[in-house]
Motif scaffolding. Structure first.
Motif, PDB file in Angstrom:
ATOM      1  N   VAL A 146      -2.235   9.376  -1.407  1.00  0.00           N
ATOM      2  CA  VAL A 146      -3.210  10.400  -0.835  1.00  0.00           C
ATOM      3  C   VAL A 146      -2.144  11.026   0.259  1.00  0.00           C
ATOM      4  CG1 VAL A 146      -4.590   9.186   1.480  1.00  0.00           C
ATOM      5  CG2 VAL A 146      -4.619   7.101  -0.181  1.00  0.00           C
ATOM      6  N   ALA A 147      -0.687  11.013   0.601  1.00  0.00           N
ATOM      7  CA  ALA A 147      -0.587  12.014   1.755  1.00  0.00           C
ATOM      8  C   ALA A 147      -0.214  13.044   1.105  1.00  0.00           C
ATOM      9  CB  ALA A 147       0.960  11.550   1.406  1.00  0.00           C
ATOM     10  N   VAL A 190       0.817  -0.956   0.297  1.00  0.00           N
ATOM     11  CA  VAL A 190      -0.181  -0.217  -0.037  1.00  0.00           C
ATOM     12  C   VAL A 190       0.689   1.016  -0.214  1.00  0.00           C
ATOM     13  CG1 VAL A 190      -1.599  -1.366   0.942  1.00  0.00           C
ATOM     14  CG2 VAL A 190      -0.173   0.274   2.483  1.00  0.00           C
ATOM     15  N   LEU A 191       2.061   1.327  -0.390  1.00  0.00           N
ATOM     16  CA  LEU A 191       3.488   1.539  -0.076  1.00  0.00           C
ATOM     17  C   LEU A 191       3.008   3.175  -0.472  1.00  0.00           C
ATOM     18  CD1 LEU A 191       5.103   3.844   1.511  1.00  0.00           C
ATOM     19  CD2 LEU A 191       7.046   2.808  -0.090  1.00  0.00           C
ATOM     20  N   ARG A 218      -4.353  23.133   4.336  1.00  0.00           N
ATOM     21  CA  ARG A 218      -2.328  23.732   5.147  1.00  0.00           C
ATOM     22  C   ARG A 218      -2.657  22.284   6.064  1.00  0.00           C
ATOM     23  NH1 ARG A 218      -2.406  26.365   8.937  1.00  0.00           N
ATOM     24  NH2 ARG A 218      -4.263  27.868   9.851  1.00  0.00           N
ATOM     25  N   GLY A 219      -1.977  22.131   6.772  1.00  0.00           N
ATOM     26  CA  GLY A 219      -1.094  21.168   8.004  1.00  0.00           C
ATOM     27  C   GLY A 219      -0.059  20.205   7.290  1.00  0.00           C
ATOM     28  N   PRO A 220      -0.436  19.756   8.680  1.00  0.00           N
ATOM     29  CA  PRO A 220       0.511  18.188   8.546  1.00  0.00           C
ATOM     30  C   PRO A 220      -0.284  16.981   7.879  1.00  0.00           C
ATOM     31  CG  PRO A 220      -0.181  18.164  10.871  1.00  0.00           C
ATOM     32  CD  PRO A 220      -0.880  19.404  10.011  1.00  0.00           C
ATOM     33  N   ILE A 221       0.217  15.732   7.076  1.00  0.00           N
ATOM     34  CA  ILE A 221      -0.001  15.252   6.382  1.00  0.00           C
ATOM     35  C   ILE A 221      -0.731  14.155   7.706  1.00  0.00           C
ATOM     36  CG2 ILE A 221       0.220  12.915   4.671  1.00  0.00           C
ATOM     37  CD1 ILE A 221       2.175  14.713   3.564  1.00  0.00           C
ATOM     38  N   LEU A 222       0.286  13.873   8.690  1.00  0.00           N
ATOM     39  CA  LEU A 222      -0.424  12.525   9.012  1.00  0.00           C
ATOM     40  C   LEU A 222      -1.014  13.148  11.101  1.00  0.00           C
ATOM     41  CD1 LEU A 222       2.763  10.274   9.528  1.00  0.00           C
ATOM     42  CD2 LEU A 222       0.292   9.853   7.742  1.00  0.00           C
ATOM     43  N   ASP A 241      -8.272   6.862   6.225  1.00  0.00           N
ATOM     44  CA  ASP A 241      -7.322   7.401   6.890  1.00  0.00           C
ATOM     45  C   ASP A 241      -6.667   6.579   7.690  1.00  0.00           C
ATOM     46  OD1 ASP A 241      -9.873   7.012   7.830  1.00  0.00           O
ATOM     47  OD2 ASP A 241      -9.227   7.937   9.543  1.00  0.00           O
ATOM     48  N   GLU A 242      -6.803   5.196   8.418  1.00  0.00           N
ATOM     49  CA  GLU A 242      -6.610   4.232   9.307  1.00  0.00           C
ATOM     50  C   GLU A 242      -4.698   3.301   8.621  1.00  0.00           C
ATOM     51  OE1 GLU A 242      -7.850   4.240  12.211  1.00  0.00           O
ATOM     52  OE2 GLU A 242     -10.248   4.451  11.444  1.00  0.00           O
ATOM     53  N   LEU A 243      -4.752   3.402   7.168  1.00  0.00           N
ATOM     54  CA  LEU A 243      -3.863   3.058   6.563  1.00  0.00           C
ATOM     55  C   LEU A 243      -2.703   3.086   8.107  1.00  0.00           C
ATOM     56  CD1 LEU A 243      -4.536   3.497   3.404  1.00  0.00           C
ATOM     57  CD2 LEU A 243      -4.374   0.908   4.722  1.00  0.00           C
ATOM     58  N   PRO A 244      -2.411   4.875   8.104  1.00  0.00           N
ATOM     59  CA  PRO A 244      -0.896   4.767   8.791  1.00  0.00           C
ATOM     60  C   PRO A 244      -0.339   4.015   9.867  1.00  0.00           C
ATOM     61  CG  PRO A 244      -1.699   6.829   7.872  1.00  0.00           C
ATOM     62  CD  PRO A 244      -2.965   6.504   7.529  1.00  0.00           C
TER      63      PRO A 244
END
Length: 423
Positions: A254-255, A247-248, A263-267, A323-326
């Motif tokens: 997605v990132a 899934v990388l 704007r803002g952090p990806i994670l 959104d749960e992938l990380p």
């Protein structure tokens, strides 16, 4: 405890061997005979025979898994065939490829299709006839079961009331019965009629454990099976390592989309209560506008229906669960599992612990990306809904096994396709 559906006289699962034999004959025997009649080379017959033996084993394992998963409520019976048959035949293919044995693709495909369809429609037929007829001895709190649907209830007022058409009898076994009723209940058991405590029946039909006190599991312990817990932890890590590679590319896309959308952090990082009550930091793709956190930590941790803080891309990521992938990172770090009770934010967990008895007990297993409560109830926020969700979590812990994990995986795929329970 077995699901009372399985106790219905004449049901298809009272003759599992008959279903296996029918599948072996029509899904393996007939295609084998047809294919063998067209072959003249002994080596090809040997290859066909090896394949036939493998498909017989796969069919037996698949039906055994379906039989084991039917213990758990919360899904249509016919849906259990999908994960069971794909897993068993997938394992067979993996074995044949790794051992470099020659095999017949024709026989595997035909056997898979016929056995899957045969079992699927057999379950549909059984499902159409599976409405239970249950006799209720109206003592203590046993009348509570009468509110459950999909059951034909018969209240047994007198000891001479007929129960021949009942699949089982339920009552409150913690009530002191009269001598007459004690003898009658004993006669029910002696005549082969199953007598259940009403709470066991409610648990089986609803998939919840009612929170009056801590419940032991089938091994008589409050702790889940340690052997399965270690095996599951190992396979969680292996699956997460493989999934991270697969899934990388999707995660990179997605990132980029999250970064372009707002704007803002990806994670998104948040401290949550984890295994054995240890706090850890969970990772998710950010789905809310940066800087939209509320001053109150408890309210900020809650996601309401149609929450205005959610971004356009974030709503899709939540609905699809992308959104749960990380959280694969959390699994690789040993903080989470693929399947288990969802980890709550520390502020919410501390709040729930003040209002709900035994809430901390849900930390006896590693939290998961998906769980029994998520696929049955979805996202909740108020304390009363959390209490109901906890009933599902306790049911999962009490029945901790590969079978319920497998069922959750399948139901999670359905959830991802439908968006059920997303906020």
């Amino acid at each position: 405890m077995r699901n009372p559906i399985m106790t219905r006289p004449g049901g298809i699962w009272t003759t599992v061997s008959g279903l296996i034999l029918a599948n072996i004959f029509f899904a393996v025997g007939v295609p084998y005979a047809i294919r063998a009649a067209l072959l003249d080379v002994p080596a090809d017959i040997r290859m066909l025979t090896i394949t036939a033996l493998g498909t017989v084993a796969a069919i037996c394992v698949a039906i055994w898994m379906v039989r084991s998963m039917i213990t758990y409520p919360g899904a249509e019976l016919s849906s259990y065939t999908i994960p069971a048959f794909f897993l068993s035949f997938g394992t067979l293919l993996l074995f044949l490829i790794l051992t470099r044995l020659e095999y017949s693709r024709f026989l595997i495909i035909i056997s898979f299709v016929i056995s899957f369809v045969w079992t699927h429609f057999s379950l549909i037929r059984a499902q159409e006839k599976r409405k239970l007829s249950i006799g209720v001895l109206p003592f203590g709190n046993a009348r509570d079961v009468l509110s459950l649907d999909k059951v034909n209830w018969f209240v047994i007022e007198n000891t001479n009331d007929p129960v021949l058409n009942c699949d089982l009898v339920v009552t409150d076994l913690r009530v002191n019965l009269t001598d007459e009723w004690d003898r009658q209940v004993s006669d029910y058991a002696l005549s082969g009629i199953r007598v259940l405590h009403y709470k066991h029946l409610v648990e089986s039909l609803t998939g919840q454990v009612q929170l009056e006190h801590l419940y032991e599991n089938s091994a008589g312990s409050l702790s889940p099976q340690p052997v399965y817990m270690k095996i599951k932890h190992f396979f969680d890590w292996v699956a997460a390592a493989m999934a991270a590679i697969v899934v990388l590319p999707l995660m990179i896309v997605v990132a980029a989309v999250v970064a372009l959308d707002s704007r803002g952090p990806i994670l998104f990082r948040q401290e949550r209560m984890g295994y054995r009550g240890e706090v850890f930091r969970v990772f998710k793709f950010r789905t809310m506008r940066h800087g939209s956190a509320l001053a109150d930590a408890r309210n900020s941790a809650m996601t309401q229906s149609d929450d205005a803080r959610i971004t356009r891309v974030g709503r899709f990521l939540r609905t699809s669960r992308i959104d749960e992938l990380p959280q694969i990172i959390n699994i690789l770090r040993g903080e989470m599992s693929w399947i288990g009770p969802r980890p709550e934010a520390v502020a919410l967990s501390q709040w729930y612990e003040q209002d709900i008895a035994f809430y901390r007990y849900r930390h006896i297993v590693r939290p998961g990306i998906s769980g029994w409560a998520q696929v049955n109830q979805g996202h909740v926020t108020n304390v009363e809904d959390v209490r109901n969700k906890l009933n599902y979590d306790f049911y999962y812990i009490k029945n901790y096994s590969p079978w319920i994990d497998m069922l959750i995986v399948f139901k999670t795929l359905v959830t991802m396709a439908t968006g059920y329970g997303a906020k």
